[in-house]
Design a protein around this motif. Structure first.
Motif, short mmCIF file in Angstrom:
data_model
loop_
_atom_site.label_atom_id
_atom_site.label_comp_id
_atom_site.label_asym_id
_atom_site.label_seq_id
_atom_site.Cartn_x
_atom_site.Cartn_y
_atom_site.Cartn_z
N UNK A 314 -45.48 14.96 -26.21
CA UNK A 314 -45.71 16.03 -25.16
C UNK A 314 -47.25 16.45 -25.20
N UNK A 568 -35.96 15.69 -19.75
CA UNK A 568 -34.60 16.33 -19.39
C UNK A 568 -33.96 15.03 -19.01
N UNK B 135 -50.91 29.57 -28.36
CA UNK B 135 -50.39 29.85 -27.17
C UNK B 135 -50.47 28.41 -26.46
N UNK B 140 -46.54 23.49 -25.47
CA UNK B 140 -45.96 22.32 -25.70
C UNK B 140 -44.63 22.61 -26.34
N UNK B 143 -42.07 23.39 -23.29
CA UNK B 143 -41.93 22.09 -22.60
C UNK B 143 -40.87 21.52 -23.53
N UNK B 144 -41.09 21.36 -24.73
CA UNK B 144 -39.96 20.45 -25.47
C UNK B 144 -38.82 21.15 -25.63
N UNK B 146 -37.24 23.25 -23.35
CA UNK B 146 -36.71 23.00 -22.35
C UNK B 146 -36.10 21.69 -21.99
N UNK B 147 -36.73 20.65 -22.45
CA UNK B 147 -36.10 19.42 -22.44
C UNK B 147 -35.08 19.09 -23.19
N UNK B 148 -35.08 19.76 -24.54
CA UNK B 148 -34.03 19.50 -25.25
C UNK B 148 -32.68 20.26 -24.93
N UNK B 150 -30.96 20.67 -22.45
CA UNK B 150 -29.82 19.74 -21.79
C UNK B 150 -29.20 18.68 -22.82
N UNK B 151 -29.60 18.61 -23.91
CA UNK B 151 -29.24 17.72 -24.98
C UNK B 151 -28.21 18.56 -25.82
N UNK B 162 -33.11 25.32 -16.16
CA UNK B 162 -34.06 24.17 -15.81
C UNK B 162 -34.68 24.02 -14.44
N UNK B 165 -36.93 27.10 -13.71
CA UNK B 165 -38.29 26.69 -14.05
C UNK B 165 -39.16 25.76 -13.30
N UNK B 166 -38.20 24.61 -12.74
CA UNK B 166 -39.16 23.64 -11.98
C UNK B 166 -39.38 24.34 -10.55
N UNK B 169 -42.49 26.36 -11.30
CA UNK B 169 -43.76 25.76 -11.32
C UNK B 169 -44.30 24.98 -10.08
#
Lengths: 594, 227
Positions: A314, A568, B135, B140, B143-144, B146-148, B150-151, B162, B165-166, B169
């Motif tokens: 990332x 995601x 900062x 980073x 973002x990481x 947020x992606x994790x 859903x996992x 999510x 956030x989208x 942005x």
């Protein structure tokens, strides 16, 4: 009612008894003690006693000569002076005389120990012999037992009398009761030795087969067995004395279990009943325990699922996008749309008269310098260009350097040297909210010097300031909602409060906007983030810091959106794959377990 | 026995004296705190020149005491890391670095000024890049994370999070190929209605907590100055 074992002994010679039944020898037939209370004897005994004359001494036809002699001996000297309890004992003794077949050939028992005892204690024998005879003994010599009256008889000869037949034949009964009686009444041990101790081991009753006597026994025998007076037939072989002078005698002592355990011991199920499902669980548990001892193979982790890889990836993508945008100028986002609140701020600055003063609070941390300077550089440049004097303060320890850095940035973008009277940097206000309140109460007294240790208020440009009301505007630059709230709260109670302009980071905007949108506005002007900085630069016609950041900001937001969507989806796929793997593993485990 | 009795009496009197001293100290501190708070609070509501003057004096004392407290905190920080360095405890190297730059910054600020070229060099070359980098790393990590999300928590709340956030942005930057009509309005509604509603609730809670804490201090229920 007390019944003795003699009561159940059948008489083979009784004409009233059937042929296949053992003859009964009633106790009353032994002497004058026949008239017993009817309530102590069974009815059939009393009837038999009544049929026979008192004092008669019936001679058993089948009995041996020594038996008849014993019967005569028992009848000697019986008169009315004998107590009843002695008579009862004699009745018992008479009944104990069981018919012994004369043709039995008992095997000699080694009783040499008894002779040894007599030889070792001759004094005792002599003492007994030399005892002065009592009158009763002289009057009743016939009551002495036969073995005392016949001292010449050797113990071996006396003990050779068979007590019981070797094998109980049908119609005869195995009677170990006499032996038990002698055990229970040790006083009669001499008689036991002479008449009742069998000369050979008693035959053991067949296991699991009840003796005929037991089958024909009346109910009273069960009571005797329960009291331990006699043993249950059929168990005699299990209680045989193995050692000592009584070796070979069975049922001599009551078995311990017969005394201590009157009820059948409970039986418990010792075999564990395990159903198939639980057996499967047991196997699984055993596999788990065994697997603990074996070293686990290195877990295979997908490279795209490892955390360090994802973070580095990332970061690399973000940096690549930013550098690419910096080099190529792509993407080129549109300028932010027009905003009325930005226009209000611009109009307020435009209408500010020259020579007025604006209090500027620099209360952001160094990490937010770029965002805050992008939002405020155009405004500060406009203020300075309009000849407005700035008073810079801070409630943060790094505030003085932040203020200096902001002025240097404005100077760099204005391409001109800032005049010395443009601003004074008063530095740090300690004490938090209390210090802020004190400063707003009397700024001259609290901070009389600048950061450079010059007299702040001696400069003619700032000498007119005596209090908060002398400022045209108070601009607060912060990224912390708490700091902004402190300023608002301390300014609120000032009667001469000037208008408040909040220049905020995007993250603090939601917390301060309520003060701006309230009916009684506590914050009159608001600028938030890079977008408002770009709007203000567009209004002021001064493209500086915010406009230079806007393209990179757009590229970074696009990269963040793309990374968020891509990873995601990837993580959702990994999650589904992991769930499928776990489901398949559970299915395999269940199959193995079952 | 007599000596023991005398010693016991002596200990009792000493303990009693210390207890009384502590009690007097508590009473004195409580009286000072309550009186000071009452005067400052009254100065906000009652417009009496003398009261306002006393209030201003007290506030100035508070500022001076806060500055002295800051110096005491710096001295304590230096002492802690000095001891850590002398005793060679784990992380002593970082303590050495801290002490070194503490002294350098202190000397630069005292000899020149907090905004001198030396101090500004330290600010531009060390403080500003470090905090900005932190900062940047935060960006980073966000973002990481947020992606994790859903996992680790694949539920509807995560999807809503999510999606929000989208939307924010997308609404922050208007890029022609990705411009969706009305997206900026949705973003503004989220920030200026949804987020502000929650922020107002937080602010009301903070205000009530502040009032309650102030009242407890003024009434002597909380005495943090007892030590």
């Amino acid at each position: 009612m007390t019944e003795t074992h003699s009561d159940i002994t059948p008489n083979p010679t009784s004409p009233e008894q059937p042929e296949n039944q053992e003859p009964v020898t009633p106790a009353s037939a032994a002497g004058p003690v026949a008239p017993q209370p009817a309530d102590n004897l069974p009815e059939w005994i009393t009837r038999d006693l009544a049929e026979k004359p008192a004092g008669a001494t019936p001679e058993k036809p089948g009995a041996a000569g020594w038996q008849n002699q014993a019967m005569d001996r028992d009848n000697l000297g019986r008169d009315e002076t004998i107590p009843d309890w002695i008579k009862n004992l004699e009745i018992h003794d008479a009944n104990r005389d069981t018919p012994i077949p004369p043709d039995t050939t008992p095997e000699p028992v080694d009783l040499s120990w008894l002779a040894e005892l007599e030889s070792l204690a001759p004094e005792a024998t002599e003492t007994i012999e030399t005892l002065p005879s009592t009158p009763q003994a002289e009057a009743e010599p016939a009551q002495l037992p036969a073995w005392l009256r016949q001292p010449s008889v050797q113990p071996d000869e006396r003990l050779n009398h068979p007590a019981v037949p070797e094998q109980p034949t049908p119609g005869e009964s195995f009677q170990p009761k006499a032996v038990e009686k002698t055990v229970d009444q040790p006083v009669e041990s001499p008689r036991l030795l002479s008449d009742e101790i069998p000369t050979e081991p008693l035959p053991a009753a067949p296991t699991g087969q009840a003796a005929p006597t037991v089958q024909a026994a009346p109910t009273g025998q069960a009571a005797l067995e329960g009291q331990g007076i006699i043993n249950q037939p059929g168990t005699g072989g299990q209680n045989e004395v193995q050692t000592g002078p009584l070796a070979g005698i069975t049922d001599l002592l009551p078995p311990e279990h017969a005394v201590l355990q009157l009820t059948k011991p409970p039986s418990y199920l010792t075999k564990l009943q395990v159903p198939e499902v639980q057996q499967g669980h047991i196997r699984l548990l055993e596999e788990m325990v065994n697997s603990e001892a074996t070293p686990a193979s290195p877990r295979r982790i997908l490279l795209v699922a490892s955390q360090p890889f994802l973070r580095i990836l990332i970061a690399i993508i973000l940096l690549a996008v930013l550098f690419g945008s910096l080099l190529t100028g792509f993407p080129n986002p549109q300028q932010p749309a027009f905003s009325s609140q930005t226009r209000a701020v611009y109009n307020a600055i435009e209408t500010a008269p020259a020579g007025t003063h604006v209090l500027v609070a620099i209360d952001y941390e160094p990490g937010f310098t770029d965002e805050m300077e992008a939002a405020s550089t155009a405004l500060m440049s406009q203020l300075i260009s309009k000849g407005i004097h700035l008073v810079l303060v801070s409630t943060s320890p790094t505030g003085p350097m932040q203020a200096k850095h902001l002025m240097n940035t404005i100077q760099a973008y204005s391409h001109s040297q800032l005049p010395s009277e443009a601003y004074i940097n008063l530095g740090f206000i300690p004490g938090g909210a209390a210090g802020l309140a004190s400063f707003l109460q009397s700024p001259r007294e609290l901070l009389p010097l600048t950061v450079e240790q010059n007299l702040a208020w001696d400069d003619p440009a700032f000498s007119s300031i005596s209090g908060t009301g002398d400022f045209y505007l108070i601009a607060i630059l912060t990224e912390k909602p708490a700091t902004a709230r402190d300023w608002v709260e301390q300014l609120q109670q000032r009667p001469d409060k000037p208008p408040v302009l909040m220049i905020l980071s995007t993250q603090a905007e939601p917390f301060i906007r309520p003060y701006y949108e309230a009916a009684d506005q506590q914050v009159q002007y608001l600028l938030a983030g890079l977008a408002d900085g770009v709007r203000y630069e567009n209004l002021a016609g001064n493209s500086s810091v915010a406009s230079s950041y806007w393209k990179l900001y757009g590229a970074g937001v696009l990269a963040a959106i793309g990374l968020l969507i891509f990873f995601s989806v990837l993580n959702i796929a990994l999650m589904i794959w992991a769930q499928n793997q776990a489901r398949n593993k559970n299915t395999r485990n269940n199959k193995v377990g079952l | 026995m007599g000596v023991n009795l005398i010693n016991s009496c002596g200990h009792y009197l000493e303990n009693h004296r210390l207890a009384m001293k502590h009690q007097i100290k508590i009473i004195l501190l409580s009286a000072i705190a309550l009186l000071t708070g009452a005067i400052v609070l009254a100065g906000f509501f009652i417009k009496i020149p003398l009261l306002s003057e006393i209030r201003n004096y007290l506030l100035r004392w508070a500022v001076i005491l806060a500055a002295v407290g800051l110096l005491i905190g710096l001295k304590n920080l230096l002492a802690v890391h000095w001891n850590k360095t002398v005793k060679s405890q784990p992380g002593a190297f970082y303590s050495v670095v801290l002490i070194l730059f503490f002294l350098v910054t202190l000397v630069a600020g005292i000899i020149a000024s907090p905004t001198s070229s030396w101090s500004m060099w330290i600010y531009r070359s060390i403080l500003l890049p470090i905090e900005t980098s932190l900062l940047a790393i935060l960006a980073v990590i966000l973002i990481y994370t947020a992606t994790r999300l859903l996992y680790h928590r694949p539920n509807w709340f995560s999807f809503v999070f999510i999606l929000t956030i989208l939307i924010v942005l997308f609404g922050s930057v208007t890029i022609l190929p990705l411009n969706v009509p009305g997206l900026t309005d949705i973003r503004n509604w989220i920030i200026q209605t949804g987020a502000i509603g929650g922020a107002r609730g937080l602010l009301i809670g903070v205000a009530l907590g502040t009032v309650a804490t102030g009242l407890r201090l003024l009434m002597g229920a909380d005495r943090p100055y007892e030590g």
